[in-house]
Design a protein around this motif. Structure first.
Motif, PDB file in Angstrom:
ATOM      1  N   ILE A   1       0.805  -1.223   0.000  1.00 52.08           N
ATOM      2  CA  ILE A   1       0.000   0.000   0.000  1.00 52.08           C
ATOM      3  C   ILE A   1       0.839   1.275   0.000  1.00 52.08           C
ATOM      4  O   ILE A   1       0.355   2.324  -0.416  1.00 52.08           O
ATOM      5  N   SER A   2       2.099   1.189   0.458  1.00 49.17           N
ATOM      6  CA  SER A   2       2.878   2.426   0.560  1.00 49.17           C
ATOM      7  C   SER A   2       3.580   2.793  -0.737  1.00 49.17           C
ATOM      8  O   SER A   2       3.819   3.971  -0.998  1.00 49.17           O
ATOM      9  N   ILE A   3       3.943   1.817  -1.574  1.00 49.23           N
ATOM     10  CA  ILE A   3       4.585   2.149  -2.851  1.00 49.23           C
ATOM     11  C   ILE A   3       3.638   2.943  -3.754  1.00 49.23           C
ATOM     12  O   ILE A   3       4.036   3.974  -4.317  1.00 49.23           O
ATOM     13  N   PRO A   4       2.359   2.546  -3.904  1.00 50.43           N
ATOM     14  CA  PRO A   4       1.449   3.416  -4.667  1.00 50.43           C
ATOM     15  C   PRO A   4       1.302   4.801  -4.031  1.00 50.43           C
ATOM     16  O   PRO A   4       1.256   5.810  -4.753  1.00 50.43           O
ATOM     17  N   GLY A   5       1.261   4.838  -2.698  1.00 50.79           N
ATOM     18  CA  GLY A   5       1.159   6.131  -2.027  1.00 50.79           C
ATOM     19  C   GLY A   5       2.373   6.997  -2.258  1.00 50.79           C
ATOM     20  O   GLY A   5       2.255   8.210  -2.479  1.00 50.79           O
ATOM     21  N   GLY A   6       3.562   6.391  -2.240  1.00 48.59           N
ATOM     22  CA  GLY A   6       4.784   7.148  -2.483  1.00 48.59           C
ATOM     23  C   GLY A   6       4.872   7.645  -3.909  1.00 48.59           C
ATOM     24  O   GLY A   6       5.284   8.780  -4.165  1.00 48.59           O
ATOM     25  N   ALA A   7       4.474   6.797  -4.868  1.00 48.30           N
ATOM     26  CA  ALA A   7       4.488   7.217  -6.278  1.00 48.30           C
ATOM     27  C   ALA A   7       3.480   8.335  -6.516  1.00 48.30           C
ATOM     28  O   ALA A   7       3.699   9.213  -7.354  1.00 48.30           O
ATOM     29  N   TYR A   8       2.384   8.317  -5.787  1.00 48.82           N
ATOM     30  CA  TYR A   8       1.349   9.349  -5.910  1.00 48.82           C
ATOM     31  C   TYR A   8       1.881  10.708  -5.475  1.00 48.82           C
ATOM     32  O   TYR A   8       1.545  11.736  -6.063  1.00 48.82           O
TER      33      TYR A   8
END
Length: 507
Positions: free
Chosen positions: A60-67
């Motif tokens: 869940i954090s990789i999509p959040g970081g890319a966002y």
């Protein structure tokens, strides 16, 4: 609709447990229980390694970081990981496979003696207990929110107990075979979830959305800011990601029993190398898929911040889309995939901790020779013991305050340099004996504790001065250098061993 999603999750849990037990068969020896008698296919081991190092918060954090601001920085990290795993594949794996080991630390016993083996094993099991216990609690936080949306109002403690119970069933009975096969399923499911999300998001945003994300820098791969402070503190600075990432993965995949145990389950050195290098390639693919999810979510939400969308943090963006942007059953399947990411890392930790306890501590220090049946029984008992301790440890965090997960992320910095340094000391400093190695190991852990907790570097962030800790990738080379320096100096205090004198006979 909630009932359908819950049904999907229940069926998934049942299928995973059944497949794990079905594929593992009956365990007849400790070697079968811990390394599958060295007969597992390399591709399944490869997937297991990827699942082992992937947690719920990774998903869940990789999509959040890319966002937000990381873009495809995690893919940049993966390039360094591939380099490091290639070095491990050719420099360390042959030592383990040709020695017939079931634990990475048996090499330390062969080179130095059982006391260093014991020190390394104790360090591994207790740092793994801390890291995985905090990881388990941290995973319960988003899972509580996701399951709550489906009408399952469960507390953190209940979620922790349920995940541990389901995982320990197939881990206890099926050993490493069950762990590897279930890991392969779980990796496939959460990666499939990412591809489904990409397809759905692409249909919503169209070509213009892809273009908007590109022009906003959401597909940026390399961080080319070469300010020294930035390089030392940011995990995504190009030298940190490539050089530091390679050194970090040499420690995590070359001297950590959590990963090495899976590699030892392959049929040959060649298969072990394929599994090790292949895991780096799949990690890069996985990071790219989740980063792409984040970039497309940015276009889908018109670049609004998490707070503007009514979410607490960017880590809630992907779970929120799963719950509200996908059809029923599909959303349940993706939540099951996130649950599987937690179970995969948990089962791997339990089996590797039991393995190291039995192979490196009980077997090496027990005064009388133990039968293989006794070692198998002890392996199962220790799986249960570590499962109970880990669940209790994780539940203990529910009563604490502060971000304990972020604290746990630095654990590797305390020990990885000492562990990898011990292996390199044995290979590079021929006159070093067991006493030298143990002194170097202990001094390194103390030095790294100071570096992690005290040393801060002044950097400029958004026009203001901030003090940041050293990036995790640089902690490993610092620790390795300390170990080699202290061990090398200590080895000068005694005569070099003769060709007929075993180096480890030195107390």
């Amino acid at each position: 609709m909630n009932a359908l999603n819950v049904g999907v999750i229940v069926v998934y849990l049942a299928v995973v447990a059944w497949v794990g037990l079905r594929r593992s068969g009956r365990q007849r020896s400790s070697g079968d229980y811990f390394v599958g008698e060295g007969k597992m296919p390399w591709w399944a081991v490869c997937f297991s390694v990827v699942a082992t190092e992937t947690s719920v918060l990774t998903v869940i954090s990789i999509p959040g970081g890319a966002y937000t601001d990381q873009a495809f920085g995690n893919v940049e990290l993966a390039l360094g990981y591939i380099i490091g795993r290639t070095v491990v594949a050719f420099a360390l794996i042959p030592l383990y496979k040709r020695g017939g080991f079931v634990s990475a630390y048996q090499y330390l016993q062969e080179r130095f003696g059982r006391y260093l083996q014991g020190v390394a094993s104790v360090t591994f099991v207790f740092t793994r207990l801390l890291a995985e216990g905090v990881r388990l609690f941290a995973a319960a936080i988003p899972l509580q929110l996701l399951l709550g949306e489906f009408g399952l109002k469960l507390g953190y403690d209940v979620i922790i107990v349920l995940m541990t119970l389901v995982t320990v069933v197939y881990t206890y009975l099926g050993g490493i075979k069950a762990v590897i096969w279930t890991d392969a399923i779980q990796m496939g499911l959460y990666l499939l979830g990412a591809f489904i999300a990409i397809g759905v998001l692409s249909s919503h945003v169209g070509a213009s959305g892809w273009a908007d994300a590109y022009h906003a820098g959401k597909f940026r791969l390399f961080d080319t800011e070469f300010d020294l402070g930035h390089i030392l503190t940011s995990p995504f600075a190009l030298p940190t990601a490539i050089i530091g990432g390679a050194l970090f993965t040499m420690a995590s995949h070359g001297s950590d029993q959590l990963i090495v145990q899976r590699i030892l389950a392959t049929r040959s050195v060649s298969d072990s190398r394929k599994a090790m290098i292949g895991s780096g390639v799949f990690i890069a693919l996985q990071f790219a898929a989740f980063s792409l999810v984040g970039a497309l979510l940015w276009a889908y939400n018109d670049g609004k911040s998490a707070k503007e969308l009514g979410l607490a943090t960017a880590d809630n963006l992907y779970p929120n889309f799963i719950l509200h942007g996908l059809p029923v059953v599909i959303s349940g399947l993706l939540v099951a995939g996130i649950l599987g990411a937690c179970m995969g890392s948990l089962s791997a930790a339990l089996n590797s901790m039991a393995n190291s306890t039995v192979a490196d501590i009980v077997h090496s220090f027990w005064k009388r020779q133990l039968s293989d049946a006794t070692l198998l029984r002890l392996g199962r008992i220790m799986t249960l013991v570590w499962a109970v301790l880990m669940a209790v440890f994780a539940m203990g965090f529910s009563a604490t305050t502060g971000n304990v997960y972020l604290t746990a992320l630095t654990i590797a910095g305390y020990t990885y340099g000492a562990l990898l340094g011990a292996f390199l000391l044995g290979r590079l400093v021929k006159r070093a004996n067991q006493f030298d190695a143990i002194v170097a190991f202990v001094v390194t852990v103390l030095v790294m504790t100071f570096v992690v907790r005290v040393v801060k570097i002044e950097v400029e962030v958004a026009g203001t001065v901030a003090h940041k800790g050293i990036a995790a990738q640089w902690l490993v080379p610092i620790g390795v250098l300390v170990t080699l320096a202290v061990g090398g100096l200590a080895s000068l205090s005694h005569p070099a061993p003769t060709s007929t004198e075993p180096v480890k006979a030195n107390w």
